[in-house]
Design an enzyme around this catalytic site. Sequence first.
Site, PDB file in Angstrom:
ATOM      1  N   HIS A   1       0.828  -1.201   0.000  1.00 43.56           N
ATOM      2  CA  HIS A   1       0.000   0.000   0.000  1.00 43.56           C
ATOM      3  C   HIS A   1       0.866   1.256   0.000  1.00 43.56           C
ATOM      4  O   HIS A   1       0.675   2.167  -0.807  1.00 43.56           O
ATOM      5  CB  HIS A   1      -0.923  -0.023   1.226  1.00 43.56           C
ATOM      6  CG  HIS A   1      -1.781   1.196   1.336  1.00 43.56           C
ATOM      7  ND1 HIS A   1      -1.395   2.303   2.066  1.00 43.56           N
ATOM      8  CD2 HIS A   1      -2.962   1.510   0.777  1.00 43.56           C
ATOM      9  CE1 HIS A   1      -2.335   3.226   1.958  1.00 43.56           C
ATOM     10  NE2 HIS A   1      -3.306   2.774   1.199  1.00 43.56           N
TER      11      HIS A   1
ATOM     12  N   ASN B   1       0.787  -6.991 -10.634  1.00 49.08           N
ATOM     13  CA  ASN B   1       1.120  -7.124  -9.207  1.00 49.08           C
ATOM     14  C   ASN B   1       0.547  -8.449  -8.705  1.00 49.08           C
ATOM     15  O   ASN B   1       1.261  -9.280  -8.130  1.00 49.08           O
ATOM     16  CB  ASN B   1       0.516  -5.975  -8.391  1.00 49.08           C
ATOM     17  CG  ASN B   1       0.981  -4.627  -8.875  1.00 49.08           C
ATOM     18  OD1 ASN B   1       2.054  -4.520  -9.449  1.00 49.08           O
ATOM     19  ND2 ASN B   1       0.186  -3.596  -8.651  1.00 49.08           N
TER      20      ASN B   1
ATOM     21  N   CYS C   1      -1.434  -2.590 -16.115  1.00 42.94           N
ATOM     22  CA  CYS C   1      -1.623  -1.537 -15.114  1.00 42.94           C
ATOM     23  C   CYS C   1      -0.949  -1.882 -13.792  1.00 42.94           C
ATOM     24  O   CYS C   1      -1.092  -1.160 -12.815  1.00 42.94           O
ATOM     25  CB  CYS C   1      -3.102  -1.226 -14.917  1.00 42.94           C
ATOM     26  SG  CYS C   1      -4.031  -2.622 -14.277  1.00 42.94           S
TER      27      CYS C   1
END
Length: 581
Positions: free
Chosen positions: A162, A475, A538
């Site tokens: 994060h 990711n 992305c």
Amino acid sequence: MEEVMPEMYKELYALQNKLEKHYRDMQDMEFTVQEGKLWFLQTRSGKRTGTAMVKIAMDMMHEGLIDEKTVLQRCDPQKLDELLHPVFDNKAMKDAKLLTTGLPASPGAASGQIVFNAEDAETWQKNGHKVIMVRIETSPEDLAGMAAAEGILTSRGGMTSHAAVVARGMGKCCVSGAGALIIDYNKRTVKIEDVTLKEGDFISLNGSTGQVFQGEIETKAAEISGDFAELMKLCSKHTRLVVRTNADTPHDAKVARTFGAVGIGLCRTEHMFFEGEKIIAMREMILAEDKEGRKKALEKLLPYQTKDFYEILKAMDGLPVNIRLLDPPLHEFVPHDKKGQKEMAEAMGIELEQITARVASLSENNPMLGHRGCRLGNTYPEITEMQTKAIIGAAIQLRKEGFNPKPEIMVPLIGKHDEFDQQDDVIRATAAKMFEEEGVEPIEFKVGTMIEVPRAALTAGAVAERAEYFSFGTNDLTQLTFGYSRDDIASFLPAYLEKKILKVDPFQVLDQKGVGQLIEMAVARGRSVRPDLECGICGEHGGEPSSVKFCDKVGLNYVSCSPFRVPIARLAAAQGAIENS
Ligand code: PEP
Ligand code: MG
């Protein structure tokens, strides 16, 4: 030299020009003068800073020494960071004491006083202090504090944690996963080896190298020159792959647009829920016991979401905006502290015990593999309905005002095509109903999916039957292909790098042999069913030069990255087009 030995100087001057012309590059030359004779000892291409790199390349092009393609190949994309973020003043670095090194999560240099939570970061900043927020890890609740801080340092978390993702989005310096840090929130101290620092002590971070220094180090602001703008124009001229941005706020979208982004490749809607009143309505939706309760809360969220999408579509007027439906595990949004739980009990008019029980029931052993992504929309289609209403509602409004909104709606984390198809049904039915109710011409919009679960890549042909575009979420795709938790990799990454099991962090640099193979296969299988299938990436790799070049090679249409990485990706994309042609 010109004064003391003018003849010799003339000779040197002529020779250095000859060498520069011969090598067509700035030279680092060594020479000596002995008994009236000039000797050249060595010449090689000189090292240079990012600013000098751009200036030298553009000057040489203007002088006709090198052509446009050479300019692009000469410039190192990563070095553009120096032009976009503050750097430490070299002189000030001489006495800097290195404390430890973590992961270079978000580039730039920052100095400030240590604070240990988001609230303090905001208060101290308002009182005129520059602060560095030091946390074990960050969560969406820390957003305002992160925005107030000069930089962020965490002891846990990888390159897609994060802290890393959000800091990169903000263009803010961040070092993550600095495992040597022992943070004590109660005592408000951080111990690094034999040094103990407390709240208010100065610390400095280099987010480009991961270095953490003791004390304050002077920084130099970024300078964007005319040469830089000209270089970017050259990128557009030679590129094949275009660059979009990952942005969740109109501000980030505008920044990226000025850097040349041609759309939003990923708008993470969950990042929109953490301001002010929104979080209360969001928490109410999550804590609701049944569909009825959820719908009531979703009604409250609808105007907030519509406004957010209105703003972001407006900021990107005329360009595609790819909005992802809600993705993260729900429990990330619920209050885990007593104060927050009491606040929710009051807001919802129920007992604190009910809240505590619901929070406990939402906890999962493996949240990354749990109730997240399209599993949320498939179990609670009313969430997808609300988000679609908000997107289409915003687009209708903008169209009425004369704008040209281009929304794309993206379903995250699918593994089976059925997961996509059923969400596609909900989205299309909701949109059709809205156009009818509003009595307006339907606005064109696309519905696509993220490819971030290996099964989705393997069965991409079936997915492309209905999905209008693919966006590779590398990711999660990296996490699920390697089986490495993206939030816990820092605990074994240094050992793996040292033992050469890994050459690089696969969350930073795309693993072309493994994850890349899945991408290549999915593109081919998807396009065999839908030849005009638009494909992009992305994940965080969308701003990493070698990964961008790979994306060009396998025929992706675009890469999407955080705003401050857009120029880097543009240069890498142009280089990829030259190398792969
Ligand atoms: C991804 O998984 O690559 C992605 C972009 O989504 P997120 O990082 O939000 O999971
Ligand atoms: Mg993901």
